[in-house]
Structure formats: structure tokens, C-alpha cells
Design a protein around this motif. Structure first.
Motif, short mmCIF file in Angstrom:
data_model
loop_
_atom_site.label_atom_id
_atom_site.label_comp_id
_atom_site.label_asym_id
_atom_site.label_seq_id
_atom_site.Cartn_x
_atom_site.Cartn_y
_atom_site.Cartn_z
N ILE A 263 29.21 74.66 24.98
CA ILE A 263 30.46 75.08 24.33
C ILE A 263 30.61 74.27 23.04
O ILE A 263 30.64 73.03 23.09
N SER B 177 36.13 79.53 34.81
CA SER B 177 36.23 80.36 33.61
C SER B 177 35.71 79.57 32.41
O SER B 177 35.69 78.33 32.41
N VAL B 178 35.33 80.30 31.37
CA VAL B 178 34.90 79.64 30.12
C VAL B 178 36.05 78.79 29.59
O VAL B 178 35.85 77.67 29.11
N MET B 179 37.28 79.32 29.73
CA MET B 179 38.44 78.55 29.24
C MET B 179 38.54 77.20 29.94
O MET B 179 38.68 76.16 29.31
N VAL C 268 41.35 75.64 23.94
CA VAL C 268 41.33 77.03 23.47
C VAL C 268 42.79 77.51 23.49
O VAL C 268 43.48 77.31 24.48
N CYS D 38 43.01 83.88 23.46
CA CYS D 38 42.01 82.91 23.92
C CYS D 38 40.58 83.42 23.67
O CYS D 38 39.63 82.93 24.26
N VAL E 299 36.88 84.16 22.44
CA VAL E 299 35.79 83.26 22.00
C VAL E 299 34.58 84.12 21.63
O VAL E 299 34.57 85.34 21.84
N ILE F 77 30.52 84.60 22.34
CA ILE F 77 29.47 84.21 23.29
C ILE F 77 28.15 84.81 22.81
O ILE F 77 28.06 86.04 22.60
N SER G 185 38.40 84.13 27.00
CA SER G 185 37.78 83.00 27.73
C SER G 185 38.40 82.80 29.10
O SER G 185 37.77 82.26 30.00
N THR H 27 36.54 85.29 31.56
CA THR H 27 35.07 85.32 31.57
C THR H 27 34.53 84.12 32.35
O THR H 27 34.76 82.97 31.96
N VAL I 17 28.72 79.21 23.88
CA VAL I 17 30.07 79.66 23.55
C VAL I 17 30.54 78.97 22.27
O VAL I 17 30.31 77.77 22.07
N THR J 88 34.15 78.37 20.24
CA THR J 88 35.61 78.58 20.40
C THR J 88 36.33 78.60 19.05
O THR J 88 37.49 78.98 19.00
#
Ligand code: SF4
Ligand code: SF4
Ligand code: SF4
Ligand code: FES
Length: 952
Positions: free
Chosen positions: A29, A41-43, A53, A71, A73, A75, A84, A87, A95, A97
Motif C-alpha cells: 500500500i 479490507s484494503v481500508m 484513507v 474511500c 483507491v 489497485i 477500499s 475490497t 494499492v 491511496t
């Protein structure tokens, strides 16, 4: 400041809930390698790596929703801009951001939100503590191209019906966090998004407001709202807090962790602590909002003394009050003997305070006359679980319910009395767990929104043992026993005796039907479900214990768990839902006349010897008086002095007129409380108590979890309760000198094996600890009896059904049973002094429409309720929650006199009163009962004597 007192800041929010997976996934990230559990989550992965984020609709207490689109992003290898929060991470994912394109999109989205939002940040109650405001800042929004003149919602009216929070719809961004909090966290489903598109609004239903809706005022929606749309009134009135102190709720046995958010000495808000393991960021209307009692004008802040209860009080110094009390106690002992005085410790006080009370009785009074309110609630739990499993406590942590497949709720009403656990329970039921409710009343979870019990067995009050025997009979009869568990974990002889007993035809569901009132087929279905449905857990409350066979019922529950192997792992177990915040702790601390701390008999020479060596005194080997014996002895003239800490026995104990007569006969009644409660009206010494906000210490909740109570404000009366007891002990000549509750905890750990590893430092580090905490489990024990029972082999005990003596007759044809409701707490001393009275101003009598019709009673009529003990008068509420033949009331208001009716009958083993079964007659009347008239004039007189108090 210690580490749990900190400058105010919102609790960390990682955007989405943590994943429980043990598999780690590594991704990149913003060029940083990050490893997180699969399913994250990616977040959240970004937040955990310290990369923020922007977000609006996401919060880590709720499942991600993906509606706001701030939010987004980038990828690598994916088209577009995924959100995010929705996901999940994948191994090797790359990723980004922050980029120019992302910034542009986010600003565009924020622009749309802000163009329909009142621009009054400077005067907004949450200015400086608003996610919309901070997100606008984070995305660099400087201008709104569309202007503010178009169609918008900025003029919508506020809903100010709730006493605790305001709903200002004009500020709503329709992120749905509130709706989801009400569904996912609380499980009430009171909120909805009504309308479509531009007309979408949050609503509590058509033509209603928060107060009148299904909302139970838990505040989860308020906490979840990222704007000032849902805001606590205390924040609107006083502004955002300046510092916070992490502490533990002083209401029920769930023991929720809270941040007391302060401005100087004033509590502005109680925010559930996300890291509190009992509640994980949730709370109920009492813990979150009903804290105003702590600074109510009725608080007593000066010690008082008087010779007789007909005299006005004299306000005196602490020293004078303590010396007066000690001298009186000593002269009583000289005249009537060592055993003529005793004490009642408080399950609302801290472990450290309770420890001092029992120590003072044993070393200062020289006897074992100490008891606690568990006598009237969960003493059968202590006895029954000790006999069968070997430890007087529940077997699981609350989180364990998430692994249960079949849940039995017996004689408990979790959504009212243990609401935060009730929400956990409902969540598991929505996920598909099966539910069996055993209760004379149709309690809420029998049919709540999105929750339906598989079976409701409306057992006749007093027939619990008959019903459980019938369930056990069916399991054995139908070959559903977990024989491997029984053979490997339980005592063979005891099992064989029990087996012979339970197989008797009189224990069959068909034979027991006449006693239980429950159809035999339903009992058989319930037994099959419990024995074969996977992990099965039993949760029970005072509807089990407060019976003449309370201890027998607890043992029957333990028998069932052993019989089916439902003990010793997550998702199963035997779980008493404790009433008061520290009832487990007050029992652990040795508040019993026959047991030293850690449930060890006073008659055991070795145990007594360890205390004698540490305390330098000889202890009485004879058990002392239980509370009912204290009353009996008082009436016979042999018991004359009582120190009663934080317990309103005049209101809470059964057969009020008997209790009042006993209190009137005392020569020295010392009451320590924050209010002039009903018992204090009979007192000779009043020691002003301290609320949980005014002291340090620990509480132990229903899951054996020891949590810190931390001082948020100075004691209003100058002393915390442990200091008052210390002062009294010193005045009695005890050579004690404690500097702090932490020092008391060191003594507790040294003398109580199950607390051996408990230290304040460790609680600070771990957040809380579940005992046993000793060498074998230095960080505590979430699940008990995993490999073997505490007593070695589990002990099946024969549980013969013996009908209670309290039977219906022509004169008393109905059975009255009692309970409590969500907004009030026990005797109501605290909650009656808060806005919670908006939901429950008076106790009423629930009566089935058929019984009411037979007696010419309509909704709201005054009805007289008479039992063999006395009479009282309440308003009638016609209700199908109770079955014909059963009436129900609560006991939150002194004037209701519910305990004028209840009898002296009690559990055979522990003397726990049979509150749940009283034979009564109900008739229409037009005036209060004689007792109520007397109570009113006594109250007026005592209030006047307190008001006319003079400086002594
Ligand atoms: S306060 Fe609780 S019950 Fe009421 S609407 Fe909000 S989340 Fe739902
Ligand atoms: S009230 Fe708050 S939480 Fe609910 S939708 Fe509006 S802004 Fe979101
Ligand atoms: S009363 Fe019980 S459920 Fe409510 S906040 Fe306090 S401990 Fe939690
Ligand atoms: S925070 Fe992700 S879509 Fe709203």
C-alpha cells in the motif's frame, strides 16, 4: 495522569471490523509492505499501516457498506477505482491511496455532500469532532461549485423527543451508519431509510419520534453518526469533552467498559470503550446515558448521626461519625455479645471495598456475620455450580455465544436486564442459532425483529426443576447422552445414582406436564434440540435462582450440560447472568458468613490459618448469620448492630414489613450510601457513599472479568467508600493502613488462590482479566473446565422436584412473579434520578386480559394485590406476555411495595428468597394500601428529619 486518563480524542476507527482469520496476506500500500489477516479490507489494512484513507459510510463497528465513494483507491491491474472499504486484501496486491485523480474524484463527492449541508460549523455542537468536517479537510475541499441555493434538506425539523439525544435531520448525509448500527450492533431495527433518491431520509417510522418508537435509546446510532445529525444533548449543552478516563459501568453484571468523557470534574458523555471485552464498544441506555444520578441534588455528602430514628440528624465530621459508630457497635457487643453485630457488603461497590468490609467483620467485629445481596439473587448459583462443577461461577466469556448453535435462555430477560449481552445474543440468533426460551412470560426475544425462538416453554412459576428433569429424562430415554463425555469427565457413582433417579417414569415430560403446564411434546423437542443441535449453551437468571428450589435448578442445569457434553469449550456452558455490576466480585471476596474469600470454608483450619497468619488475629471458625438470620435474630433481641454498605434492604428484601420491624429493633444501624435510601430512614449513622465515578478499584462481571474502575471526579463527600470502611475499622481499633485500592488488591492476590496472578499492572496491560488467574493461566481463563472440572470429576446430583409451599388457593388464586425492565435498575435509586423515568415512571401490574375481565379490571385501573404477607396497590396493565393465572410486576419504586407482598419462603440451600412465586389475589380498588399510606408518611417524616438536620 495514569495511562488510562488521556486528553479527549475520538477512539481509533479502522474503517471496517477486524478479520478473525489466522492466515496472513501481504500486499503493498503506497509502496509499503503490509501483512494482515485474510478477509481484512484494503481500508483497514491501510489504517493498520498508518495510512489514512478518507471515509464517511465506513466505521469499524459495522460491516462495510460502500455507499459514499470517498474511500476510492487505485489497485494495480484493476479497472476503475474500487472502494477500499468493500475490497478485501489479496496477496501481492498493489494499492495506491493518493493520486491526483483520486483527489479529484473525492473532492467531487464531498462537494455534493456539502452542497446539501448547513454551513454552520462554527456553531455546530460537534465542531472539531465531526467526520464530515474532517473528511472535507482531508480531501482538500475549498469550494462548492454548485452553490447552496438549490433544492436541499437544510431546513428540516429536529426530533428532540429523546431525553438524551437530538436528531437534526438537516445534517444527515444518509450514510446509513445509524440504521446499520441499530440493526447490526443493537438488533432493534428501529431505524429505516425512507423515501428514494433525493427524498431518502433516516426515519424511526411514519408519524412517530424517537421516544415513542421502538428505539431503546442504546445510543449506538448516535455513536455511529459521522455528523451532528444524531448528537447527545449533553454535547449540545456543554461542548465536546476535554479529557477521558477509562472505567467500568456500575449498573448490570455485563460490566461494560466506558470512556468517561469529562470537562474538568463534569461528565459530559459516557462512550462505550471499543477495547472493552465485555461490550466491544456497545452499551445500553443505563450505562451510556443514565449517569446524571452521580451529581443529583439528592446526593448526601455529609456524615450524620442521631440517637433514635425519631430524632433529627446531626451533621458531623467524618471522625465524629466513625467514632460514634464504633463506640455504639462496641457497647452493643459488650451488652449482647460478640455476635450481636454484623455487616452487609455491597455488590455495587468495588472488590477492594468489599474485601475491607468482610475483613472488618472478621477481624474487627470478631465474628463471621457478613453477607451480601447475592443472598437474594445468585447465592444458589454459587452453591449449585460449586457442588456440580467445583467453581461458583459461570463457565464462559460473553463472546463465546458467537459459537453457540443452540441457546437456552431460562428465567432471564437479557434484552431488558443484560442488554449488551442481549444484543450479542440476538446477533448470533440472526446468524441462525436456535433458541429455546424457558420463562413464564413471553419475553422480548421470544419474537423480536428478525429473531424468533424455536420454542417457548412457558413453565409455571415454581416448576423449573420439574421441567429440567423432564428434559434430562428425555435425553436419557431417547439415547441422546454424550456417554463419552460422561465416562471420561464425570464421577461414575454419582452419575449412576442420578441415572436411576432421572429414568423414573414420574420424571417423564408426560408425567411432569401437570406440574409444568408445558406440553410434553414441546419438552421432547427442546430436549432433542439441546442434545443434538451442536454447541448448546444455557444462559439463566433470577427466574432460576429465586425459588424454593433455586439451588436444585442450578444443579439440574449443570447436570444437563454434563449429560450432553456441553461444557469445557467455546459456544457451550452454564452461564448465570448476574444482576448487579459486582455481584460476582462481592461473592469472590468472601462476603458470605460461611466462606472466606475464594469460596473457602471458615471452618477449614488450614484456610483460616492462612488468613490468621496474614492478618495477625484469631478468626471465628463458626459460620455467621445470613441476612434473613440477621433479621430473625434482630427480632428476637440478639442482633442489634448492622453496617449496611450500598444495599437498600428495606426495599429489596422480601416481606418488607418483617424487614422494617427488624431494622426498627436495631440499636445501631449504620448505612453507607450515596442517597438517603429506604434503609437509611431507619439508621442511626449515615456515611455518605461515593459513586463509581469517584473512586479507584475493580469490578468483576458475570463472566469473571476483573476490570478497572477509575476515578473520574473527586468524591463528593471527601472519601471513597474504601476509605470510609478503613476509617470505621480504625475507629474499632484495627491496625490497618492502606494507601490505595491497589494495595488492597495486592492483599487479595496474596490470600486468594484464583486471584494470585491479578495485579493492576496486568489489568492495565490486558484491559481486563478473567479469573482464575494464577500460574496455570497467568493471563486469565475465558473458558473454564476445559480438561477437567475444578472439582476433578463432574458431580451429577439428584434433583428431585419438590413443589413450593407457596401454592394457589381459593383466597390467592394467581401467582405473582417479578422482574426488571430496561430503563430502570433494581431498587431504582440511581435510574429514578435520571431521565430514564421518561420510559418508566411507575411499576405496574401486568395481568392477562382473561384474568382482568374476570375481575372487572380495565387497563390503567388501580388494583389491590394481596398475598399472605401483605397488600399493595398498583395500576393494571393488560398484557398477553403473561399467561392466565400469572401476574407480573417490577420493583423499581419504593412506593410500589412489591416486596410487601413477597414471602419469607426461600431456597432450601442458600435462603435465597422465593421472589418469583407468590400466591396473590388481585381486585379493583380505589385507594392505596395501608402500607403505602404508612410508607408515605414515614418517608415524609424522615425526609424532614434529614432536611432539618443540624450541625452536630
Ligand atoms: S438509540 Fe439504539 S435502538 Fe434507538 S435508534 Fe439508535 S441504535 Fe436503534
Ligand atoms: S443520521 Fe448520521 S449516521 Fe444516520 S444516515 Fe444520517 S449522517 Fe449517517
Ligand atoms: S447496564 Fe449493563 S449492559 Fe448497560 S451499559 Fe451497564 S454494564 Fe453495559
Ligand atoms: S467509506 Fe467506503 S464507500 Fe463510504
Amino acid at each position: 495522569m495514569n495511562s488510562m486518563v488521556e486528553f479527549y480524542q475520538p477512539q481509533a476507527d479502522f474503517g471496517t471490523p477486524s478479520s478473525k482469520s489466522t492466515e496472513l496476506v501481504t500486499l503493498s500500500i503506497d509502496g509499503r509492505d503490509v501483512s494482515v489477516p485474510a478477509g481484512t479490507s484494503v481500508m483497514r489494512a491501510a489504517f493498520e499501516a498508518g495510512i489514512k484513507v478518507p471515509k464517511l459510510c465506513a466505521t469499524d463497528t459495522l460491516e462495510s457498506f460502500g455507499s459514499c465513494r470517498v474511500c476510492l483507491v487505485e489497485i494495480e491491474g484493476r479497472r476503475g477505482y474500487p472502494s477500499s472499504c468493500t475490497t478485501p486484501v489479496e496477496a501481492g496486491m498493489t494499492v495506491t491511496t493518493q493520486s491526483d485523480q483520486l483527489a479529484k474524484i473525492r473532492r467531487g463527492v464531498m462537494e455534493l455532500y456539502i452542497s446539501d449541508h448547513p454551513l454552520d460549523c462554527l456553531t455546530c455542537p460537534t465542531n472539531g469532532d465531526c467526520e464530515l468536517q474532517s473528511t472535507a479537510g482531508e480531501v482538500g475541499l475549498r469550494d462548492v461549485r454548485y452553490g447552496f441555493a438549490g433544492e436541499n434538506h437544510t431546513q428540516l425539523e429536529k426530533d428532540e423527543s429523546s431525553p438524551y439525544f437530538t436528531f437534526d435531520s438537516s445534517k444527515c448525509i444518509v450514510c446509513s451508519r445509524c440504521v446499520r448500527a441499530c440493526e447490526e450492533t443493537q438488533g432493534t431495527f428501529a431505524l429505516t431509510i425512507s423515501g428514494r433518491g433525493f427524498d431518502s431520509r433516516v426515519s424511526v417510522g411514519p408519524e412517530t419520534n424517537f421516544l415513542e418508537s421502538d428505539c431503546v435509546s442504546c445510543g449506538a446510532c448516535v455513536a455511529a453518526c459521522p455528523t451532528a445529525t444524531l448528537t447527545e444533548n449533553s454535547i449540545i449543552e456543554s461542548g465536546i469533552p476535554e479529557h477521558s478516563v477509562t472505567t467500568t459501568c456500575a449498573y448490570c453484571g455485563v460490566g461494560c467498559g466506558f470512556k468517561a468523557e469529562m470537562r474538568g470534574q463534569e461528565v459530559i458523555r459516557m462512550t462505550p470503550w471499543k477495547d472493552g471485552k465485555a461490550n466491544e464498544g456497545h452499551a445500553c441506555v443505563k450505562g451510556r446515558f443514565a449517569f446524571g444520578y452521580a451529581t443529583h441534588k439528592d446526593r448526601m455528602t455529609e456524615p450524620m448521626i442521631r440517637d433514635s430514628i425519631d430524632d433529627p440528624w446531626q451533621r458531623v465530621s467524618w471522625d465524629e461519625a466513625l467514632t460514634f459508630a464504633a463506640n455504639r457497635l462496641r457497647s452493643i457487643q459488650e451488652k449482647y455479645g460478640t455476635k450481636s453485630i454484623g455487616a452487609i457488603s455491597s455488590s455495587r461497590c468495588t472488590n477492594e471495598e468489599v474485601w475491607l468490609v468482610q475483613k472488618m467483620v472478621r477481624t474487627g467485629f470478631g465474628n463471621n456475620n457478613v453477607d451480601t445481596c447475592a443472598r437474594v439473587c445468585h447465592s444458589p448459583t454459587g452453591y449449585g455450580l460449586k457442588q456440580t462443577l467445583g467453581e461458583s461461577a459461570g463457565t464462559q466469556d460473553f463472546a463465546s455465544v458467537a459459537d453457540a448453535d443452540v441457546i437456552v435462555v431460562m428465567g432471564a430477560n437479557p434484552t431488558e436486564a443484560h442488554p449488551v449481552f442481549g444484543s450479542r445474543l440476538k446477533k448470533r440468533l440472526r446468524e441462525g442459532a436456535h433458541l429455546i426460551v424457558i420463562d413464564p412470560r413471553r419475553i422480548e426475544i421470544v419474537g423480536a425483529p428478525h429473531v424468533r425462538s424455536d420454542l417457548h416453554l412457558p413453565v409455571r412459576p415454581g416448576a423449573n426443576v420439574a421441567l429440567l428433569n423432564a428434559v434430562a429424562h428425555t435425553i436419557v430415554d431417547e439415547g441422546l447422552t454424550d456417554q463419552r463425555f460422561v465416562d471420561s469427565r464425570c464421577d461414575k457413582v454419582a452419575f449412576s445414582n442420578w441415572l436411576t433417579f432421572i429414568q423414573q417414569p414420574e420424571n417423564s415430560p408426560e408425567a411432569m406436564e401437570a406440574h409444568t403446564g408445558v406440553h410434553a411434546d414441546d419438552v421432547r423437542v427442546a430436549a432433542r434440540l439441546y442434545a443434538t443441535g451442536g454447541n448448546a449453551a444455557i444462559y439463566y437468571g433470577l427466574g432460576v435462582t429465586e425459588h424454593s428450589q433455586g439451588s436444585t435448578t442450578v444443579m439440574a442445569i449443570a447436570n444437563l450440560a454434563m449429560l450432553t457434553g456441553n461444557i469445557g469449550r467455546r459456544g457451550v456452558g452454564v452461564n448465570p447472568l448476574r444482576g448487579q455490576n459486582n455481584v460476582q466480585g462481592s461473592c469472590d471476596m468472601g462476603s458470605f458468613p460461611h466462606e472466606l474469600p475464594g469460596y473457602r470454608p471458615v471452618s477449614d483450619d488450614a484456610v483460616r490459618g492462612s488468613f490468621e497468619a496474614a492478618w495477625g488475629v484469631t478468626l471465628d471458625p463458626e459460620p455467621g448469620h445470613r441476612i434473613p438470620n440477621m433479621f430473625e435474630e434482630a427480632l428476637s433481641g440478639a442482633f442489634k448492630g448492622l453496617y449496611c454498605q450500598g444495599e437498600d434492604i428495606a426495599q429489596s428484601d422480601p416481606n418488607t414489613q418483617h424487614v422494617e420491624a427488624a431494622l426498627e429493633s436495631m440499636e445501631c444501624l449504620i448505612v453507607q450510601d450515596i442517597f438517603l435510601n429506604e434503609t437509611a430512614k431507619f439508621a442511626h449513622v449515615f456515611l455518605p457513599g461515593s459513586s463509581f465515578l469517584e473512586k479507584d478499584g475493580t469490578f468483576t462481571n458475570a463472566e469473571r472479568r476483573i476490570s478497572r474502575v477509575r476515578k473520574a471526579m473527586e468524591p463528593l463527600a471527601g472519601k471513597a467508600d474504601w476509605q470510609s470502611t478503613l476509617g470505621l475499622a480504625q475507629a474499632l481499633g484495627c491496625d490497618w493502613d492502606y494507601e490505595s485500592p491497589e494495595e488492597i488488591m495486592r492483599e487479595i492476590s496474596a490470600l486468594t488462590p484464583t486471584f494470585a496472578g491479578v495485579t493492576y499492572e496486568k489489568i492495565e496491560r490486558l484491559g481486563s482479566i478473567q479469573w482464575p488467574c494464577w500460574d496455570e493461566a497467568s493471563e486469565g481463563t475465558p473458558t473454564m473446565h476445559e480438561e477437567s472440572f475444578t472439582r476433578g470429576l463432574g458431580q451429577f446430583i439428584v434433583t428431585e422436584y419438590v413443589p413450593t409451599d407457596e401454592r394457589c388457593s381459593r383466597r390467592f388464586p394467581l401467582i405473582m412473579t417479578t422482574g426488571r425492565i430496561l430503563s430502570q435498575y433494581n431498587v431504582g435509586a440511581q435510574t429514578r434520578r435520571t431521565e430514564n423515568s421518561a420510559w418508566h415512571e411507575e411499576d405496574v401490574l401486568e395481568i392477562h386480559p382473561e384474568d382482568a375481565q374476570e375481575r372487572g379490571i380495565s387497563e390503567g385501573d388501580w388494583v389491590g394485590i394481596s398475598s399472605r404477607m401483605g397488600d399493595t396497590v398498583l395500576h393494571a396493565r393488560l398484557s398477553q406476555r403473561v399467561r392466565p393465572g400469572v401476574v407480573y410486576t417490577t420493583f423499581h419504586h419504593p412506593v410500589s411495595g412489591a416486596n410487601v407482598i413477597t414471602t419469607d419462603s426461600s431456597d432450601w440451600a442458600t435462603n435465597c428468597p422465593e421472589y418469583k412465586v407468590t400466591a396473590v389475589q388481585v381486585t379493583r380498588v380505589t385507594q392505596p394500601s395501608d402500607w403505602q399510606e404508612r410508607q408515605k408518611s414515614f418517608d415524609v417524616k424522615q425526609q424532614r428529619l434529614a432536611k432539618d438536620s443540624v450541625v452536630g
